[in-house]
Design a protein around this motif. Structure first.
Motif, PDB file in Angstrom:
ATOM      1  N   ASP A 118       0.852  -1.186   0.000  1.00 26.32           N
ATOM      2  CA  ASP A 118       0.000   0.000   0.000  1.00 26.32           C
ATOM      3  C   ASP A 118       0.889   1.238   0.000  1.00 26.32           C
ATOM      4  OD1 ASP A 118       0.931   0.293   2.611  1.00 26.32           O
ATOM      5  OD2 ASP A 118      -0.963  -0.254   3.559  1.00 26.32           O
ATOM      6  N   ALA A 119       0.285   2.421   0.024  1.00 30.04           N
ATOM      7  CA  ALA A 119       1.059   3.670  -0.087  1.00 30.04           C
ATOM      8  C   ALA A 119       2.035   3.816   1.079  1.00 30.04           C
ATOM      9  CB  ALA A 119       0.108   4.864  -0.148  1.00 30.04           C
ATOM     10  N   TYR A 120       1.570   3.459   2.284  1.00 26.61           N
ATOM     11  CA  TYR A 120       2.444   3.626   3.448  1.00 26.61           C
ATOM     12  C   TYR A 120       3.654   2.708   3.364  1.00 26.61           C
ATOM     13  CZ  TYR A 120       4.115   3.738   8.242  1.00 26.61           C
ATOM     14  OH  TYR A 120       4.905   3.858   9.349  1.00 26.61           O
ATOM     15  N   GLU A 121       3.421   1.440   2.992  1.00 25.70           N
ATOM     16  CA  GLU A 121       4.531   0.492   2.936  1.00 25.70           C
ATOM     17  C   GLU A 121       5.460   0.790   1.760  1.00 25.70           C
ATOM     18  OE1 GLU A 121       5.413  -1.494   5.237  1.00 25.70           O
ATOM     19  OE2 GLU A 121       3.649  -0.996   6.440  1.00 25.70           O
ATOM     20  N   THR A 122       4.921   1.369   0.699  1.00 24.99           N
ATOM     21  CA  THR A 122       5.777   1.797  -0.411  1.00 24.99           C
ATOM     22  C   THR A 122       6.725   2.899   0.055  1.00 24.99           C
ATOM     23  OG1 THR A 122       4.075   1.247  -2.040  1.00 24.99           O
ATOM     24  CG2 THR A 122       5.781   2.811  -2.723  1.00 24.99           C
ATOM     25  N   HIS A 123       6.150   3.848   0.767  1.00 22.57           N
ATOM     26  CA  HIS A 123       6.980   4.927   1.330  1.00 22.57           C
ATOM     27  C   HIS A 123       8.019   4.358   2.291  1.00 22.57           C
ATOM     28  CE1 HIS A 123       7.963   8.015   4.353  1.00 22.57           C
ATOM     29  NE2 HIS A 123       7.871   8.867   3.341  1.00 22.57           N
ATOM     30  N   SER A 124       7.597   3.453   3.161  1.00 25.19           N
ATOM     31  CA  SER A 124       8.516   2.889   4.164  1.00 25.19           C
ATOM     32  C   SER A 124       9.660   2.134   3.517  1.00 25.19           C
ATOM     33  CB  SER A 124       7.750   1.957   5.115  1.00 25.19           C
ATOM     34  OG  SER A 124       6.769   2.674   5.825  1.00 25.19           O
ATOM     35  N   LEU A 125       9.357   1.387   2.444  1.00 23.54           N
ATOM     36  CA  LEU A 125      10.410   0.627   1.766  1.00 23.54           C
ATOM     37  C   LEU A 125      11.499   1.560   1.254  1.00 23.54           C
ATOM     38  CD1 LEU A 125      11.441  -2.075   0.528  1.00 23.54           C
ATOM     39  CD2 LEU A 125      10.184  -1.421  -1.542  1.00 23.54           C
ATOM     40  N   HIS A 126      11.099   2.629   0.599  1.00 24.52           N
ATOM     41  CA  HIS A 126      12.095   3.570   0.094  1.00 24.52           C
ATOM     42  C   HIS A 126      12.791   4.312   1.244  1.00 24.52           C
ATOM     43  CE1 HIS A 126       9.888   2.785  -3.627  1.00 24.52           C
ATOM     44  NE2 HIS A 126      10.969   3.229  -4.268  1.00 24.52           N
ATOM     45  N   TRP A 127      12.059   4.555   2.310  1.00 25.02           N
ATOM     46  CA  TRP A 127      12.632   5.269   3.457  1.00 25.02           C
ATOM     47  C   TRP A 127      13.796   4.489   4.061  1.00 25.02           C
ATOM     48  CZ3 TRP A 127      11.895  10.045   5.489  1.00 25.02           C
ATOM     49  CH2 TRP A 127      12.405  10.299   6.771  1.00 25.02           C
ATOM     50  N   VAL A 128      13.634   3.169   4.204  1.00 21.90           N
ATOM     51  CA  VAL A 128      14.665   2.405   4.905  1.00 21.90           C
ATOM     52  C   VAL A 128      15.881   2.122   4.028  1.00 21.90           C
ATOM     53  CG1 VAL A 128      13.076   1.379   6.552  1.00 21.90           C
ATOM     54  CG2 VAL A 128      13.511   0.206   4.410  1.00 21.90           C
ATOM     55  N   PHE A 129      15.846   2.525   2.752  1.00 21.56           N
ATOM     56  CA  PHE A 129      17.076   2.488   1.966  1.00 21.56           C
ATOM     57  C   PHE A 129      18.184   3.237   2.711  1.00 21.56           C
ATOM     58  CE2 PHE A 129      14.832   0.895  -1.690  1.00 21.56           C
ATOM     59  CZ  PHE A 129      15.808   0.408  -2.541  1.00 21.56           C
ATOM     60  N   LYS A 130      17.811   4.343   3.344  1.00 19.35           N
ATOM     61  CA  LYS A 130      18.801   5.156   4.068  1.00 19.35           C
ATOM     62  C   LYS A 130      19.371   4.389   5.261  1.00 19.35           C
ATOM     63  CE  LYS A 130      15.718   8.295   4.678  1.00 19.35           C
ATOM     64  NZ  LYS A 130      15.028   9.539   5.113  1.00 19.35           N
ATOM     65  N   TRP A 131      18.501   3.634   5.934  1.00 21.88           N
ATOM     66  CA  TRP A 131      18.982   2.832   7.060  1.00 21.88           C
ATOM     67  C   TRP A 131      19.996   1.799   6.584  1.00 21.88           C
ATOM     68  CZ3 TRP A 131      13.859   1.368  10.082  1.00 21.88           C
ATOM     69  CH2 TRP A 131      13.266   2.550  10.555  1.00 21.88           C
ATOM     70  N   MET A 132      19.732   1.254   5.401  1.00 21.88           N
ATOM     71  CA  MET A 132      20.656   0.250   4.875  1.00 21.88           C
ATOM     72  C   MET A 132      22.025   0.863   4.582  1.00 21.88           C
ATOM     73  SD  MET A 132      18.999  -2.514   5.018  1.00 21.88           S
ATOM     74  CE  MET A 132      18.097  -1.802   6.402  1.00 21.88           C
ATOM     75  N   SER A 133      22.035   2.069   4.031  1.00 25.90           N
ATOM     76  CA  SER A 133      23.307   2.726   3.720  1.00 25.90           C
ATOM     77  C   SER A 133      24.131   2.934   4.988  1.00 25.90           C
ATOM     78  CB  SER A 133      23.040   4.073   3.047  1.00 25.90           C
ATOM     79  OG  SER A 133      22.351   3.893   1.836  1.00 25.90           O
ATOM     80  N   ALA A 134      23.480   3.512   6.009  1.00 27.99           N
ATOM     81  CA  ALA A 134      24.186   3.737   7.271  1.00 27.99           C
ATOM     82  C   ALA A 134      24.576   2.412   7.904  1.00 27.99           C
ATOM     83  CB  ALA A 134      23.300   4.542   8.220  1.00 27.99           C
ATOM     84  N   GLY A 135      23.667   1.426   7.819  1.00 30.63           N
ATOM     85  CA  GLY A 135      23.962   0.131   8.417  1.00 30.63           C
ATOM     86  C   GLY A 135      25.148  -0.552   7.781  1.00 30.63           C
ATOM     87  N   MET A 136      25.287  -0.421   6.445  1.00 30.32           N
ATOM     88  CA  MET A 136      26.442  -1.029   5.768  1.00 30.32           C
ATOM     89  C   MET A 136      27.741  -0.369   6.198  1.00 30.32           C
ATOM     90  SD  MET A 136      25.020  -1.561   1.907  1.00 30.32           S
ATOM     91  CE  MET A 136      23.735  -2.739   1.530  1.00 30.32           C
TER      92      MET A 136
END
Length: 1017
Positions: free
Chosen positions: A85-103
């Motif tokens: 849904d719209a919220y989970e679509t937004h959340s998926l793209h949002w956590v790309f940033k978490w992945m960058s910092a996490g790596m």
């Protein structure tokens, strides 16, 4: 798992888990919920459960677990984006940033993979139509991490230039990251300016202002803004203490302690988080933590505390030097892994720089309790070879120095003579070894050594003084021998042997007077004997807890005057004689105070203090300035007390003992706070707490100082700092030591702080604890107030049943005290609680009606009393004021009754029920307006508020003309008081009053517009 039967129950379970404390337990629950989601056969349920898992991993020490659920989510998106849904679509793209910092935080992930991920992120953001702002921010993080400053600067500029959109970090996080870069480059002022809105609370999020407060500590210290640094530490540490994911910020607080002389506090921080030593889920924060652990341990080692037991990784006992080596080795090994991954040496260089930092403040008191590490003596230095017997140059220099200090009554004279004694003993041992029969010191030298040894031993010094007397006789100085025997008598008195002391001083007294009359001794020696006798005769006065017998006072006064008669006017440049004069006046001052003449006592203490200062002996004035302050306070002269205390601190200087310094600062805090200077009072209370801890008086004097400090911080509205200090004080405050009033007040203040900080359950606990103590007091007003406050906190904590019981108890207490206002407010509060619970509108109406009735009954009783007995003019005025307060209370109760009735309407009620409820609400509002109207401008805002509320009800009932009439009445009321400086409305605050007037006018205009557009019903 039982309880997860459908998507809604899964969502409720995830929401509940989100509210749990960070840590492995919450993470494990998220893993179980994912398993349950997979059983439901709903793709969106799995997507949401994976997103929940990602979130809890990110806010924990197990960040390394994020990559697996994210990879699964990304695969699901690529295969079936329509499942999101719209919220989970937004959340998926949002956590790309978490992945960058996490790596970046994981050294096992190759840099090439991180760079590839950046490209993937940029590509997907572009496809989704997002700005490149988040991408450039991520690129900046990579460049800054590996030390590529040129690329970091380019990415930083591009980050700020790109448009903010839905993928940009929140304002708080962005400002923190931007400020961090300025601080890294040494631009501390710019960093703090950027962080300003975050630190002030304008922008907040789950991790802000937590990290900004931690990051600001070092820049503030470098800029010398230590007061702000202390405040940020107390406030910030409170925020990160319970958050497992904040190890990096936690490390900043440990570093702050290491750089400000607060090593003991740093050790307490380490002890609170033992898992931080070993948690491997985020290697970068582990590196940060171990680096500051090494820094802290090095500070302890430098202080000679390398053998001190310290908190460390579980499984063994650690000493400071052992933990220093361990933490340094682990941190450097981690840094090497990052550098190997990055192909640079930047991480190791920054780590070494951090571990090598030097203290920026030698001593920064924090006000909180810290168990100071026990001092460990440094390793003994090998003794230098003794000087040859024939060349006693060092001993001669020590002897000259000791004699100079003692003749001038300088501090540390006793220690200087002790050094002479040690040097002489070493020299004599060397003579014996060489077979030389010569003597190093003569009888006079040995007499002075024994004399000063006696001074250092207090009541145990009798034998030393007697030995000194014999040596003075041998040296041909009978007057000094008599003075030494008089000193021996005085220390007997210090040990409680008063009769023996009086008998022992009698012979030296008689003999020295005869000897002085014959010219056989000098003025100094004679004055010494007379002063010892006067001190002995003063002992019963000092030790008496109640009145002193007139004969005792008379004997002591005669002895003091005898000293003055001998010495006064003859001291010239002799500081010893000048000190006798000053002490003589101080003795008379104390006798005057004990005899019921505090004013003369104060004058004489002031004279004695001035004489010590004039003689170049200001440290001797401190005791008497402190006594002067106490007398000035007794005489109702706070300004005089303040002057005396400030003088005592100034004159004591570095010679003040820690406990004395603590007491003076504490007294000054009380005096300054008494005249409303909360800022300066807090500074003195802070110093008092610090010096009490240094003196080992933390649990007693220090706790009282922290109690005062917390109170002053509360008055300044610095809730987080005050809470830290007050919690620290309560660790030591006890009813037996500090009194139940102090404990209750501390709990009360702490409850206020916790309430302001939104920690309502904890606030309720503190208020209930205080109420339990106050329950046993004869006067029950405080008990009632605390019960009422506890009820408020329980209600705000979402515990309506407990809140209702507490309000009911408070109401009983208010009734027993005859306090109608408290009773009525407790009834109103219970009514609002009932409206939100299963008891419903019926109980709520009953309680609110009871509140109206209590007000009316009280007014009736007051009117009856007025008719029965008008009393004096003052009593009549008080009765008028009391009646007005009751009328106001009645008006507010009608207003709240109307609000409650209006809000009790349910959406599914039929039209007739809704109409009846609104009519009843309007009746109560109209009564409120009628009650407020006779009180005039004093309650203008309360009246207009009720009038507007009634107007809105009129619109709900389809009566637009009546609604407009009420709105116009509000405008007319404010027109009538326009320009009247006395029309301050309800609170008397002109600024707030103007704001309220603007708001009321705007609402009235809006009501008129709505009424004009509404057709008549």
């Amino acid at each position: 798992m039982s309880g997860i039967s459908d998507f809604d129950s899964l969502r409720r379970a995830m929401a509940d888990n989100s509210e749990q404390p960070e840590g492995p337990a919450r993470n494990a629950r998220a893993e179980q919920l994912l398993a349950e989601a997979e059983k439901l056969g709903v793709p969106l349920a799995v997507i949401e459960a994976l997103g929940h898992q990602l979130k809890v991993y990110n806010y924990s020490s197990e960040k390394a677990k994020m990559f697996v659920p994210f990879a699964r989510l990304l695969r699901m998106w690529d295969e079936r984006p329509e499942d999101f849904d719209a919220y989970e679509t937004h959340s998926l793209h949002w956590v790309f940033k978490w992945m960058s910092a996490g790596m970046l935080d994981q050294p096992h992930i190759p840099l090439a993979s991180i760079e590839k991920w950046l490209g993937e992120m940029e590509h997907r953001y572009r496809l989704a139509g997002h700005s490149e702002r988040a991408v450039r921010s991520a690129e900046f993080s990579v460049a800054a991490h590996i030390g590529d400053r040129a690329r970091a600067e380019r990415a930083f500029a591009a980050w700020l230039a790109a448009d903010r959109d839905a993928m940009a970090d929140c304002h708080a996080c962005e400002l923190h990251g931007q400020g961090w870069w300025h601080a890294e480059l040494g631009r501390d002022e710019e960093a703090l300016e950027l962080w300003g809105p975050v630190l002030e609370g304008a922008y907040t999020c789950a991790h802000e202002p937590h990290t900004a407060l931690a990051s600001s500590l070092l820049p503030l210290l470098r800029l010398g803004r230590v007061e702000e640094a202390r405040a940020h530490h107390l406030r910030g540490f409170r925020l990160v203490r319970a958050m497992e994911s904040m190890r990096g910020a936690y490390a900043d607080h440990v570093e702050f302690c290491a750089l400000t002389g607060n090593e003991a506090r740093g050790l307490e921080l380490l002890a609170e988080r033992p898992a931080y030593f070993t948690d491997d889920g985020q290697p970068q924060s582990k590196l940060d933590f171990l680096g500051v652990v090494a820094l802290l341990m090095d500070r302890l080692v430098e202080r000679g505390l390398g053998g001190q037991t310290v908190p460390g990784p579980a499984g063994r006992t650690w000493t400071a030097d052992g933990l220093s080596a361990h933490a340094r080795g682990e941190a450097l090994a981690l840094a090497a892994r990052f550098d190997a991954r990055n192909g640079t040496s930047y991480v190791s260089e920054r780590l070494r720089e951090r571990m090598a930092r030097r203290p920026l403040v030698e001593r920064l008191p924090l006000g909180v309790r810290a168990v100071r590490p026990a001092a460990v003596a440094p390793a003994p230095v090998p003794a230098a070879p003794a000087e040859p017997a024939g060349e006693p140059d060092d001993l001669a220099a020590l002897l000259a120095r000791a004699r100079q200090l003692s003749d001038a009554l300088r501090p540390h004279a006793v220690e200087a003579w002790a050094a002479v004694a040690r040097a002489a003993e070493n020299a004599e041992d060397a003579e014996d070894a060489e077979g030389d029969a010569g003597t190093v010191l003569d009888a006079r030298d040995r007499a002075e050594i024994a004399d000063h040894e006696g001074m250092s031993l207090g009541p145990e010094g009798v034998a030393s003084f007697e030995r000194a007397a014999a040596l003075y006789e041998q040296a041909g100085d009978p007057g000094e021998a008599l003075a030494a025997r008089a000193r021996a008598a005085y220390v007997r008195a210090l040990g409680g042997e008063l009769e023996e002391a009086r008998a022992a001083v009698a012979e030296p007294y008689d003999r020295v007077l005869a000897l002085y009359a014959d010219g056989g001794t000098g003025l100094r020696q004679t004055a010494g004997v007379l002063m010892s006798r006067a001190r002995i005769l003063m002992r019963p006065v000092h030790e008496a807890e109640g009145p002193v017998a007139p004969g005792v006072l008379a004997d002591a006064e005669a002895a003091a005057r005898e000293v003055l008669a001998l010495v006064e006017g003859r001291a010239e440049d002799d500081v010893r004689l000048a000190a006798r004069v000053a002490e003589g006046h101080a003795l008379l001052a104390e006798l005057a105070a004990r005899s019921g003449d505090p004013r003369t006592g104060a004058e004489l203490f002031a004279r004695a203090s001035a004489e010590f200062v004039a003689a170049g002996l200001p440290w001797f004035a401190v005791e008497y300035e402190a006594r002067l302050a106490a007398l000035a306070h007794h005489l109702g002269d706070p300004a005089g007390a303040e002057r005396a205390l400030r003088a005592a601190l100034e004159h004591g200087g570095e010679h003040l003992e820690p406990v004395g310094r603590a007491q003076l600062h504490l007294q000054l805090a009380e005096v300054v706070g008494g005249r409303g200077q909360a800022d300066e009072a807090a500074e003195h209370a802070l110093e008092a707490a610090h010096w009490a801890d240094v003196a080992g008086e933390g649990p007693t004097l220090g706790a009282w100082a922290r109690h005062q400090l917390g109170g002053h911080l509360v008055r300044r509205g610095r809730w987080a700092e005050a809470a830290e200090v007050l919690e620290s004080a309560l660790a030591d405050l006890g009813v037996e030591t500090h009194g139940d009033g102090t404990v209750v007040q501390t709990q009360w203040w702490l409850g206020d702080c916790l309430s302001e900080l939104g920690e309502h359950r904890e606030a309720a606990e503190r208020r209930l604890q205080a109420a339990e103590i106050a329950r046993h007091w004869p006067e029950q007003h405080d008990h009632a107030t605390l019960a009422h406050l506890a009820a408020e906190s329980l209600g705000q904590a979402g515990l309506p049943a407990e809140a209702d019981r507490a309000y009911a108890r408070a109401g009983e207490l208010w009734r027993s005290l005859g306090n109608v206002h408290g009773l009525v407010r407790s009834l109103r509060a219970r009514a609002w609680l009932a409206l939100r619970t299963q008891e419903g509108p019926g109980t709520a109406r009953t309680l609110m009606a009871e509140a109206v009735e209590e007000c009316a009954d009280a007014l009736g009783a007051l009117d009856a009393a007025d008719h029965a007995d008008a009393g004096s003019a003052q009593e009549a005025a008080e009765a008028v004021a009391a009646r007005q307060r009751l009328v106001e209370e009645l008006g507010h109760t009608h207003r709240q009754f109307g609000d409650l009735l209006a809000r009790s309407v349910a959406e599914d009620d039929d039209d007739a029920s809704i109409g009846a409820a609104l009519e009843e609400a309007l009746t109560q509002m109209t009564r409120a307006v009628a009650v407020f109207a006779p009180l005039g401008d004093a309650v203008l805002h309360a009246r207009t508020g009720a009038e507007l509320a009634a107007g809105w009800l009129e619109t709900d009932l389809g009566r637009p003309s009546d609604a407009a009439a009420r709105a116009r009445a509000v405008l007319a009321a404010y027109d009538a008081v326009a320009g009247d400086p006395s029309g301050d409305g309800d609170d008397g605050d002109p600024d707030r009053d103007e704001e309220t007037v603007r708001a009321r006018r705007a609402e009235a205009e809006q009501l008129i517009q709505v009424a004009t557009e509404q057709p008549a019903g």
